[in-house]
Design an enzyme around this catalytic site. Structure first.
Site, short mmCIF file in Angstrom:
data_model
loop_
_atom_site.label_atom_id
_atom_site.label_comp_id
_atom_site.label_asym_id
_atom_site.label_seq_id
_atom_site.Cartn_x
_atom_site.Cartn_y
_atom_site.Cartn_z
CG ASP A 7 61.17 55.50 -44.16
OD1 ASP A 7 60.76 56.57 -43.70
OD2 ASP A 7 60.80 55.06 -45.28
CG LEU A 8 55.42 54.54 -41.26
CD1 LEU A 8 55.23 53.32 -40.36
CD2 LEU A 8 54.56 55.69 -40.78
CG ASP A 9 55.03 56.78 -45.18
OD1 ASP A 9 54.02 56.20 -44.75
OD2 ASP A 9 55.29 57.97 -44.93
CB THR A 15 51.80 54.38 -46.45
OG1 THR A 15 53.07 54.12 -45.84
CG2 THR A 15 50.69 53.94 -45.53
CE LYS A 43 58.99 55.45 -53.62
NZ LYS A 43 59.46 54.15 -54.14
CB SER A 112 58.74 58.29 -40.14
OG SER A 112 57.80 58.76 -41.08
CB ALA A 113 59.79 62.60 -43.52
CE LYS A 143 63.79 59.89 -42.86
NZ LYS A 143 62.98 58.68 -43.10
CD GLU A 167 64.78 56.14 -45.27
OE1 GLU A 167 64.16 55.98 -46.34
OE2 GLU A 167 64.46 56.97 -44.42
CG ASP A 168 60.92 53.66 -49.03
OD1 ASP A 168 61.21 54.45 -48.10
OD2 ASP A 168 59.91 53.79 -49.75
C1 BG6 Z 1 57.67 60.18 -45.80
C2 BG6 Z 1 57.21 59.85 -47.19
O1 BG6 Z 1 57.71 59.00 -45.04
O2 BG6 Z 1 56.80 61.12 -45.18
C3 BG6 Z 1 57.06 61.13 -47.99
O3 BG6 Z 1 58.15 59.01 -47.82
C4 BG6 Z 1 56.15 62.10 -47.27
O4 BG6 Z 1 56.53 60.80 -49.27
C5 BG6 Z 1 56.68 62.35 -45.86
O5 BG6 Z 1 56.11 63.34 -47.96
C6 BG6 Z 1 55.78 63.28 -45.06
O6 BG6 Z 1 54.59 62.61 -44.77
P1 BG6 Z 1 53.25 63.26 -44.25
O7 BG6 Z 1 52.41 62.06 -43.89
O8 BG6 Z 1 53.60 64.09 -43.05
O9 BG6 Z 1 52.70 64.07 -45.36
MG MG Z 2 59.93 55.69 -46.98
#
Ligand code: BG6
Ligand code: MG
Length: 212
Positions: A7-9, A15, A43, A112-113, A143, A167-168
């Protein structure tokens, strides 16, 4: 072969705090209650789903809002926060684990989402490590649906059981488990109770942990 799917964020890059701050500002503006506990539920989930969760938590109806405009507003704020993001915002252990994967011949995937994922990978100078990237632009189901991770394993030509997800978020751990993947929670073990193992951040990762 095997793969680590990151996962990224909040896992590779610091972030998650910017998503939190952006949603806080939006919630304030629209008179919606929002706090750290509610933020845990956002998240890992998509931008749209995040707003639905905030509105639902406040006992309000999504139809009462101009959702597209609010999602754009949130993203504009978020983009301001990450406008000058660089490698200094990589979380502890990120470069070490990516380098270790290369040495051990483990595929590196992003799951990542976020629709801003590529920009963040570029700005933080880790894009070149990735064999494949699956992000919010590639999936139709957020997710905790396993689609993002299943797409990653399928693209790599691997079985789901050959993949380990870092994953966090609670939603992300649920998604990985639905896909029958190994899970490493990043953060608080009291929150990520479903993960196979949990470590505070990637600097605590040791390959031996996977064979316990
Ligand atoms: C996820 C975050 O990685 O990305 C979420 O944990 C976020 O908080 C989701 O809503 C979507 O991200 P973005 O950058 O497309 O708004
Ligand atoms: Mg995350």
């Amino acid at each position: 072969m095997s793969a680590f799917i990151f996962d990224l964020d909040g896992v590779l890059v610091d972030t998650a705090k910017y998503h939190f701050q952006s949603w806080s500002a939006v919630a304030d503006k629209y008179g919606l209650g929002f706090d750290a506990a509610l933020n845990e539920k956002l998240k890992g989930v998509s931008r749209r789903r995040s707003f639905e969760i905030i509105v639902g938590h406040n006992g309000r109806a999504v139809d009462d809002y101009d959702v597209s405009e609010i999602l754009n507003e949130k993203n504009r704020l978020y983009l301001q926060f990450i406008a000058s993001i660089n490698a200094s915002e990589l979380l502890p252990g990120t470069i070490d684990i990516l380098s270790a994967c290369k040495r051990h011949g483990i595929y590196i995937a992003l799951g990542s989402a976020s629709k801003n994922a590529r920009y963040i990978l570029e700005q933080t100078q880790i894009l070149h490590y990735f064999d494949i990237i699956v992000d919010g632009n590639d999936v139709t189901k957020a997710k905790p649906d396993p689609q993002v991770f299943q797409l990653a394993s399928r693209t790599l030509g691997l079985k789901n059981e050959e993949c380990t997800v870092f994953e966090d978020s609670i939603a992300g751990i649920q998604a990985a488990q639905q896909a029958n993947m190994h899970t490493v929670g990043i953060g608080d073990s009291n929150i990520l109770t479903l993960a196979d193992i949990t470590i505070p951040d990637l600097s605590y990762f040791d390959f031996k942990l996977l064979h316990k």
